[in-house]
Design a protein around this motif. Structure first.
Motif, PDB file in Angstrom:
ATOM      1  N   PHE A 124      67.413  41.712  12.263  1.00  0.00           N
ATOM      2  CA  PHE A 124      67.155  41.152  13.583  1.00  0.00           C
ATOM      3  C   PHE A 124      67.302  42.312  14.584  1.00  0.00           C
ATOM      4  O   PHE A 124      66.465  43.187  14.590  1.00  0.00           O
ATOM      5  CB  PHE A 124      68.083  39.976  13.900  1.00  0.00           C
ATOM      6  CG  PHE A 124      67.717  38.737  13.101  1.00  0.00           C
ATOM      7  CD1 PHE A 124      66.894  37.772  13.625  1.00  0.00           C
ATOM      8  CD2 PHE A 124      68.177  38.574  11.807  1.00  0.00           C
ATOM      9  CE1 PHE A 124      66.528  36.642  12.886  1.00  0.00           C
ATOM     10  CE2 PHE A 124      67.821  37.451  11.059  1.00  0.00           C
ATOM     11  CZ  PHE A 124      66.994  36.491  11.602  1.00  0.00           C
ATOM     12  N   TYR A 141      61.937  43.165  17.746  1.00  0.00           N
ATOM     13  CA  TYR A 141      62.495  42.261  18.767  1.00  0.00           C
ATOM     14  C   TYR A 141      62.223  42.780  20.172  1.00  0.00           C
ATOM     15  O   TYR A 141      62.103  42.005  21.122  1.00  0.00           O
ATOM     16  CB  TYR A 141      63.995  41.995  18.525  1.00  0.00           C
ATOM     17  CG  TYR A 141      64.957  43.015  19.062  1.00  0.00           C
ATOM     18  CD1 TYR A 141      65.307  44.140  18.320  1.00  0.00           C
ATOM     19  CD2 TYR A 141      65.548  42.865  20.313  1.00  0.00           C
ATOM     20  CE1 TYR A 141      66.206  45.071  18.798  1.00  0.00           C
ATOM     21  CE2 TYR A 141      66.453  43.787  20.796  1.00  0.00           C
ATOM     22  CZ  TYR A 141      66.777  44.903  20.048  1.00  0.00           C
ATOM     23  OH  TYR A 141      67.664  45.826  20.532  1.00  0.00           O
ATOM     24  N   TRP A 156      69.230  34.144  18.185  1.00  0.00           N
ATOM     25  CA  TRP A 156      67.991  33.704  17.511  1.00  0.00           C
ATOM     26  C   TRP A 156      67.914  32.181  17.511  1.00  0.00           C
ATOM     27  O   TRP A 156      68.921  31.506  17.278  1.00  0.00           O
ATOM     28  CB  TRP A 156      67.977  34.215  16.073  1.00  0.00           C
ATOM     29  CG  TRP A 156      66.703  33.944  15.326  1.00  0.00           C
ATOM     30  CD1 TRP A 156      65.451  34.331  15.694  1.00  0.00           C
ATOM     31  CD2 TRP A 156      66.563  33.263  14.078  1.00  0.00           C
ATOM     32  NE1 TRP A 156      64.542  33.924  14.744  1.00  0.00           N
ATOM     33  CE2 TRP A 156      65.193  33.268  13.747  1.00  0.00           C
ATOM     34  CE3 TRP A 156      67.464  32.654  13.208  1.00  0.00           C
ATOM     35  CZ2 TRP A 156      64.698  32.686  12.585  1.00  0.00           C
ATOM     36  CZ3 TRP A 156      66.984  32.071  12.048  1.00  0.00           C
ATOM     37  CH2 TRP A 156      65.603  32.094  11.741  1.00  0.00           C
ATOM     38  N   TRP A 163      62.017  40.529  10.620  1.00  0.00           N
ATOM     39  CA  TRP A 163      63.407  40.620  11.078  1.00  0.00           C
ATOM     40  C   TRP A 163      64.272  41.485  10.167  1.00  0.00           C
ATOM     41  O   TRP A 163      65.417  41.767  10.483  1.00  0.00           O
ATOM     42  CB  TRP A 163      64.032  39.222  11.138  1.00  0.00           C
ATOM     43  CG  TRP A 163      63.505  38.322  12.212  1.00  0.00           C
ATOM     44  CD1 TRP A 163      62.907  37.117  12.036  1.00  0.00           C
ATOM     45  CD2 TRP A 163      63.540  38.536  13.630  1.00  0.00           C
ATOM     46  NE1 TRP A 163      62.572  36.554  13.241  1.00  0.00           N
ATOM     47  CE2 TRP A 163      62.948  37.413  14.239  1.00  0.00           C
ATOM     48  CE3 TRP A 163      63.999  39.579  14.447  1.00  0.00           C
ATOM     49  CZ2 TRP A 163      62.809  37.289  15.617  1.00  0.00           C
ATOM     50  CZ3 TRP A 163      63.865  39.462  15.828  1.00  0.00           C
ATOM     51  CH2 TRP A 163      63.278  38.328  16.385  1.00  0.00           C
TER      52      TRP A 163
END
Ligand SMILES: Cc1cc2nc3c(=O)[nH]c(=O)nc-3n(C[C@H](O)[C@H](O)[C@H](O)COP(=O)(O)OP(=O)(O)OC[C@H]3O[C@@H](n4cnc5c(N)ncnc54)[C@H](O)[C@@H]3O)c2cc1C
Length: 449
Positions: A262, A237, A345, A257
């Motif tokens: 994530f 990310y 997200w 992810w």
């Protein structure tokens, strides 16, 4: 008979016998090793034996289908299909989400704007129903009502033990383009354009703040100049903010992810270089972090440390909601103001078929944006636990959206049944679980168990 199918039948018989042996009033649950639910209630009971139901029975590359057992994880499914140059139409981001869990509890990914939701590429399912029978449910057959209402029933009608799913072809690599936006309206307008026919293969997005939003457009390619690896020291990310173009193998794209859940691995220090270097690579996985959170919630460790340090109590806000595209900017504006959690997200989705599914009535043909947010926020004096989650539920309804049911639910019972079409659920529940051995959907998602 093919030995894999014979072993499958034996495993189903074991599960069915275990179910029959339970006292009629005993709580029922699956004895799965992993879960991605975000309700940490003690469900009690020993759990039904699902050993032998976690594999892929067969992949048919010519028909582009697979026979998959109900508690096979997507990691197992992808490992079985990629060697054939195929993948499920929609692969949820977390490796231990199972096919049965994603179909009964819904799933979503960056292919969902063109491939819909995981249950839309299921051809038929064998289901151990609440009354202890195993039936095959498929569109148009005598159990079509069960097939229709199974998605979003969360195991309250029965448990899927085998599913036949359609598969989609892949190329070896995914080329990613991360496009930055400095305001939400422009970002959502571009998202709508990207999801038009002829667009990329994958679309998702990440919001770091009201003036820092990224759309990630992914395209299958046969060759890559070089590929990145975010299972090591680099973190996916964070790469969105520094790279405009990137390449991943298709497998690494599907699990991009998972490695850091994530961004939620941040809570365990895994994103600090010193800790990351020591944290074994094989343990950089969403299921490991989820187990840590479950342990923390069970023992109230962080809540106690927070109280001891004089910090205000915190409310977990872990949800995925779907908002129609034309109201998405409004939702984000509300969210960043009232529930200041970042990153958020974004994932566009549109039903694959032309009529809604009864228990999760997204409108056919409409493009929605899924907002995923997974953190906690401090409660101000006078605010009670659930304050922020209730605000979100209210806003989702106002904007014509829907809320996934994998986490906490605060709707009053009458509103819940109105939103999730209780009138479609009740007759199917009565037909397949007449004695109410399994809890009903409201009791399971919002009630005491
Ligand atoms: C932080 C976080 C992020 C998430 N993000 C996403 C996301 O981006 N995309 C996405 O797709 N999903 C996401 N999810 C949600 C997840 O897909 C759902 O919770 C899903 O239901 C989990 O499936 P599981 O296989 O882990 O099942 P479990 O967590 O074990 O069970 C979920 C429910 O399904 C029932 N169930 C499980 N297996 C079966 C079966 N074979 N038959 C019938 N019922 C069954 C269980 O009884 C239970 O009620 C997220 C969840 C979390 C916590």
């Amino acid at each position: 008979m093919d030995p894999a199918y014979a072993a499958h039948n034996a495993a189903v018989d074991r599960m069915r016998a275990a179910y029959a042996a339970l006292p009629p009033d005993a709580p029922v649950r699956l004895a799965k090793r992993t879960s991605n639910l975000f309700r940490f209630r003690d469900q009690g009971g020993a759990g039904l034996d699902v050993s032998g139901l976690g594999g892929v029975l067969a992949v048919d590359p010519a028909a582009r289908t697979a026979d998959v057992q109900g508690v096979a994880t997507y990691e197992t499914i992808v490992d079985a299909t990629l060697p054939h140059g195929l993948m499920p139409f929609v692969v949820p981001q977390l490796k231990t989400i199972t096919l049965g869990g994603a179909v009964t509890g819904l799933g979503i990914e960056s292919s969902s704007f063109r491939a819909g939701l995981p249950h839309e590429s299921v051809r038929e399912m064998d289901i151990l129903t609440g009354d202890g029978q195993v039936v095959r449910a498929a569109p148009g057959n005598e159990h079509a009502d069960l097939f229709e209402t199974f998605p979003n029933s969360y195991g309250t009608l029965g448990y899927a033990v085998k599913l036949t799913i359609d598969l989609a072809p892949v190329k070896p690599y995914v080329r990613l383009r991360h496009v930055r936006f400095t305001d939400a309206a422009a970002c959502f307008a571009a998202l709508g354009e990207a999801c038009a026919p002829g667009g990329p293969d994958f679309v998702d997005g990440t919001v770091f703040g009201p003036d820092e939003l990224y759309l990630t457009l992914g395209e299958f390619v046969d060759e890559a100049p070089a590929v990145s690896d975010y299972t090591g020291m680099d973190i996916y990310y964070q790469s969105l903010r520094r790279r405009e173009v990137d390449h991943l193998t298709v497998r690494d794209y599907l699990w991009r992810w998972d490695t850091d859940w994530f961004w939620c691995s941040r809570a365990f220090g895994v994103q600090q270089r010193a800790v990351r270097a020591l944290w074994p690579r094989r343990l950089r996985r969403s299921d490991v972090y989820r187990r840590l959170v479950a342990f923390d919630r069970r023992h109230r460790l962080s809540a106690r440390v927070g109280a001891w340090r004089g910090r205000p109590p915190e409310e977990p806000v872990v949800q995925d909601v779907e908002i129609p595209l034309d109201r998405a900017a409004e939702f984000l504006d509300f969210f960043l103001r009232e529930v200041p959690i970042t990153p958020v997200w974004l994932c566009p989705l549109r039903l694959l078929r032309s009529r809604p599914w009864p228990l999760y009535p997204l409108a056919a043909g409409e493009l929605y944006v899924n907002f995923g947010f997974w953190s906690s926020v401090p409660l101000a004096p006078g605010q009670e636990d659930g304050h922020h989650n209730r605000l979100i539920e209210g806003m989702v309804s106002t904007l014509g959206g829907h809320k996934s049911l994998y986490s906490t639910v605060h709707y009053p019972e009458d509103e819940f049944w109105r939103l999730y079409h209780g009138e479609a659920y009740a007759p199917v529940k009565a037909a397949y679980d007449p004695k109410g051995r399994l809890p009903d959907l409201y009791a399971k998602c919002a009630g005491a168990r």
